[in-house]
Scaffold this active site. Structure first.
Site, PDB file in Angstrom:
ATOM      1  N   GLU A 129     -24.993   7.662  16.243  1.00 46.65           N
ATOM      2  CA  GLU A 129     -24.646   6.872  15.225  1.00 46.65           C
ATOM      3  C   GLU A 129     -22.984   6.373  15.797  1.00 46.65           C
ATOM      4  O   GLU A 129     -21.933   6.664  15.267  1.00 46.65           O
ATOM      5  CB  GLU A 129     -24.313   7.393  14.008  1.00 46.65           C
ATOM      6  CG  GLU A 129     -23.913   6.298  12.798  1.00 46.65           C
ATOM      7  CD  GLU A 129     -22.592   6.687  12.095  1.00 46.65           C
ATOM      8  OE1 GLU A 129     -22.404   6.001  11.049  1.00 46.65           O
ATOM      9  OE2 GLU A 129     -21.719   7.731  12.335  1.00 46.65           O
TER      10      GLU A 129
ATOM     11  N   ASP B  73     -23.523  11.967  13.477  1.00 51.32           N
ATOM     12  CA  ASP B  73     -22.675  11.148  12.754  1.00 51.32           C
ATOM     13  C   ASP B  73     -21.356  11.055  13.614  1.00 51.32           C
ATOM     14  O   ASP B  73     -20.768  11.985  14.351  1.00 51.32           O
ATOM     15  CB  ASP B  73     -21.915  11.796  11.636  1.00 51.32           C
ATOM     16  CG  ASP B  73     -21.253  11.012  10.645  1.00 51.32           C
ATOM     17  OD1 ASP B  73     -21.736   9.920  10.322  1.00 51.32           O
ATOM     18  OD2 ASP B  73     -20.168  11.438  10.344  1.00 51.32           O
TER      19      ASP B  73
END
Length: 694
Positions: free
Chosen positions: A445, A416
């Site tokens: 990401e 993330d």
């Protein structure tokens, strides 16, 4: 021409350009100047910045390219010498890419995982130089006797080389004698000059002069899943969640979520990605649609990690136990699906890290800890980690957490927001982990600027989210897909997710159901890795007003979906996704990144591209070509002419060939110019398999 044989396929490479390996220890090369005798420059694959290795995945066809030339008109040759991780040495002849531009290429499929070494080698090609001059001069009756004797001397020299087969030496001896025989006319001598058998002798074992050795370079080849896979994302807490009569919800568990795994596998997905499965903070917990008024039954955002129940090494009590998670991983593996786990390096205000290591966070002048922001978004339920405070302690803890989940059977991590953490940290973490566990894959990401996105990939991330969701027009997609395949291909592996819980683009919001088919078809065929977030097959396209996020976002609440009922009603995209994944598995050309070629249409909404894989590079020894023609306007019916450079797959312009639409089963005879009509509402895309030429 060297072709791939059963024996050669047992080697750690596949190539149509392989040659017998020849020793270079006796080569005399000049290294007293920066410019070598037959210069070599701009080697590829390469990373354009930093001291990073380029990379590939096992089975990927890698174009090895270099620029090389010499003075005058004499011909040169270029080789690339490969050393596999297990020690296999191979030599491959490069071909000129374009006359007059001095760029050379050989396509090689690398099958073995590990660090490969490669080196480019250039040389004066004495036979090719003579062949070119002799074919012109003898035909014109100019210096024919000189050309004939020069050729005979070359053949004598070749016969004296060690390692040439006896039959080859015998043929060359006869050819030399004929060139010297006054009874053999120039017309017959010209046949010797142009003899393809003799030319092949010298292609396999060229007569070299002015040999030049390039630098020793490295290429990291990772496992196939690092570059190929169909991903599916779901929230375990929603799978099997039940709403009671009083409105309260009982969370789904790993055991109930496991019941959804067979359907994911049946659709053909190979990776199942789970958002964070850890305890969720209670302080500042978010309510529905990212509100600040969470009720007692609101589950909160899984990315607000940590509570009194534990942190990053713990599973949420509502989901079950660690043993239940391991069982879930085994269930997925038995169905042919790998589990990918979210790695989000941040903490809820009541995460154990906050009490035990307050120095790992940023303290504001008023004494409070700074929460996460991505203006205009605010995440009051998340504290970002400050990597400048106690970097050694943070590194040790993150490494411990990652190794903990590896021990539970996880080999893929979706990371993330890695662009909000130091690049040096990721380089260290990924290299440390993969040194012991080379099969581990990290997906970045990183929806951010090109430089941070690309630097993360260069520093070690095996895959990267991209800007695909925001590239929707024909012109945008042509530029974007071409860049992925031919500009950043040596280090960026794109994962073309069509949507996420918090990315619902205007194209999907307002494009209706055709938009969902169009985007899935492009994602599944343009790159070897793509993904969908659960609900995509149900056409969930209602956004929270003023945002690109789904309304009633699953990040903050449970979702209740009738998967089976939607399929029965014909109200699901699942059959289409299933067919796309079947096509991907059946066609090795679609499991490659660098083989994409952009073609043309007369309509500004009709995108045309192709994927081709030569027989010598294909795992089954058969060539494979897929042409994709797609209407990127989800609101229209389009008809136009498409124009194809059929030479890409070995068909001369104007020659007919047969194609089969892999979605509908329709068959047509095509050439280089073809009429198409694509109705976005019924048939927005052709995915065409090129049959063998007539």
């Amino acid at each position: 021409m060297v072709t791939t044989t059963r024996a050669s396929r047992s080697r750690p490479w596949r190539s149509a350009s392989a040659l017998p390996v020849r020793d270079t220890r006796a080569w005399q090369t000049e290294r007293d100047t920066a410019a070598r005798r037959v210069p070599l420059a701009q080697p590829s694959p390469a990373v354009p910045w930093g001291d990073y290795r380029p990379k590939a995945f096992a089975g990927e066809v890698v174009p090895f390219r270099v620029t090389s030339f010499r003075e005058g008109h004499d011909r040169i040759g270029v080789h690339v010498r490969l050393h596999s991780p297990s020690g296999d040495e191979s030599l491959h002849r490069l071909r000129p890419l374009q006359d007059g531009f001095d760029r050379w290429q050989a396509d090689i499929a690398l099958l073995e995982q590990g660090v490969w070494r490669f080196r480019f080698e250039s040389f004066g090609d004495d036979f090719a130089t003579w062949e070119h001059a002799a074919s012109l001069k003898i035909a014109a009756g100019v210096d024919a006797a000189v050309m004939r004797e020069m050729g005979a001397l070359l053949f004598d020299r070749a016969r004296a080389e060690k390692g040439r087969p006896a039959a080859e030496r015998k043929t060359l001896a006869g050819a030399a004698a004929s060139l010297r025989d006054p009874a053999v006319g120039d017309a017959a001598a010209l046949l010797i000059v142009e003899d393809p058998t003799i030319a092949e002798f010298f292609r396999q074992r060229p007569l070299m002069s002015l040999a030049t050795l390039g630098d020793d370079l490295e290429l990291l080849v990772e496992r196939e899943r690092a570059g190929v896979g169909a991903w599916y994302e779901f929230f375990p807490r929603s799978e099997g969640a039940r709403r009671a009569k009083d409105g309260t919800v009982k969370s789904g568990t790993f055991r109930t979520a496991a019941k959804r795994v067979p359907a994911v596998a049946e659709m053909g997905f190979e990776v199942l990605y789970l958002p964070p499965i850890h305890p969720i903070g209670t302080l500042n917990r978010k309510g529905p649609n990212n509100t600040l008024d969470a009720g007692p039954g609101d589950p909160g955002s899984p990315w607000a990690i940590g509570s009194a129940a534990g942190g990053h090494d713990t599973v949420h009590p509502d989901l079950g136990s660690l043993a239940d998670f391991r069982s879930f991983v085994r269930t997925a593996r038995s169905a042919g699906v790998e589990v990918a786990l979210d790695l989000a390096l941040q903490a809820a205000p009541d995460h154990p890290w906050v009490a035990e290591h307050p120095e790992w966070f940023t303290t504001l002048p008023d004494g409070s800890i700074a929460y996460a922001e991505n203006p205009p978004k605010k995440y009051q339920d998340i504290y970002p980690v400050n990597f400048d405070n106690d970097p050694a302690g943070i590194r040790a803890e993150v490494l411990r957490v990652v190794r903990h989940w590896i021990a539970q059977g996880v080999r893929i991590f979706r990371v993330d927001n890695p662009h909000t953490k130091p690049l040096q940290f990721w380089e260290w973490l990924i290299s440390t982990v993969t040194a012991d566990e080379p099969d581990v894959v990290f997906l970045a990401e990183a929806f951010t600027r090109p430089a941070p996105l690309q630097s993360l990939a260069a520093a070690g991330f095996q895959q990267s989210y991209t800007y695909f969701t925001w590239r929707n027009t024909k012109a945008e997609l042509e530029e974007f897909l071409s860049g992925l395949a031919h500009e950043t291909d040596a280090f960026v592996r794109p994962n073309l997710f069509v949507n996420t819980p918090d990315i619902l683009t205007e194209y999907l919001q307002f494009g209706g159901r055709p938009a969902y088919r169009i985007r899935a078809a492009i994602a599944a065929t343009a790159a070897p890795t793509y993904g969908v977030y659960a609900g995509y097959e149900l056409y969930e396209n209602v956004a929270r007003p003023g945002s690109e996020e789904n309304i009633d976002n699953e990040k903050y609440e449970y979702k209740f979906r009738d998967w089976a009922g939607a399929v029965e009603r014909g109200d699901s995209l699942a059959p289409f996704l299933t067919r796309l994944n079947e096509i991907r598995r059946a066609h090795p050309a679609l499991r490659q990144l660098r083989n994409l070629s952009i073609h043309w249409s007369d309509d500004d909404a009709i995108l045309v591209y192709a994927k081709h894989l030569d027989a010598a590079l294909s795992p089954d020894g058969r060539s494979d070509t897929v042409i994709v023609v797609v209407n990127t306007d989800p609101h229209s019916v389009r008809q136009t002419m498409v124009h194809l450079d059929t030479r890409v797959w070995g068909v001369e312009p104007g020659e007919p060939y047969d194609v089969e639409d892999l979605i509908t089963g329709a068959r047509w005879t095509w050439a280089d110019h073809n009429y198409v009509m694509l109705d976005a509402f019924t048939e927005p895309v052709h995915i065409l398999h090129v049959k063998e030429p007539r």
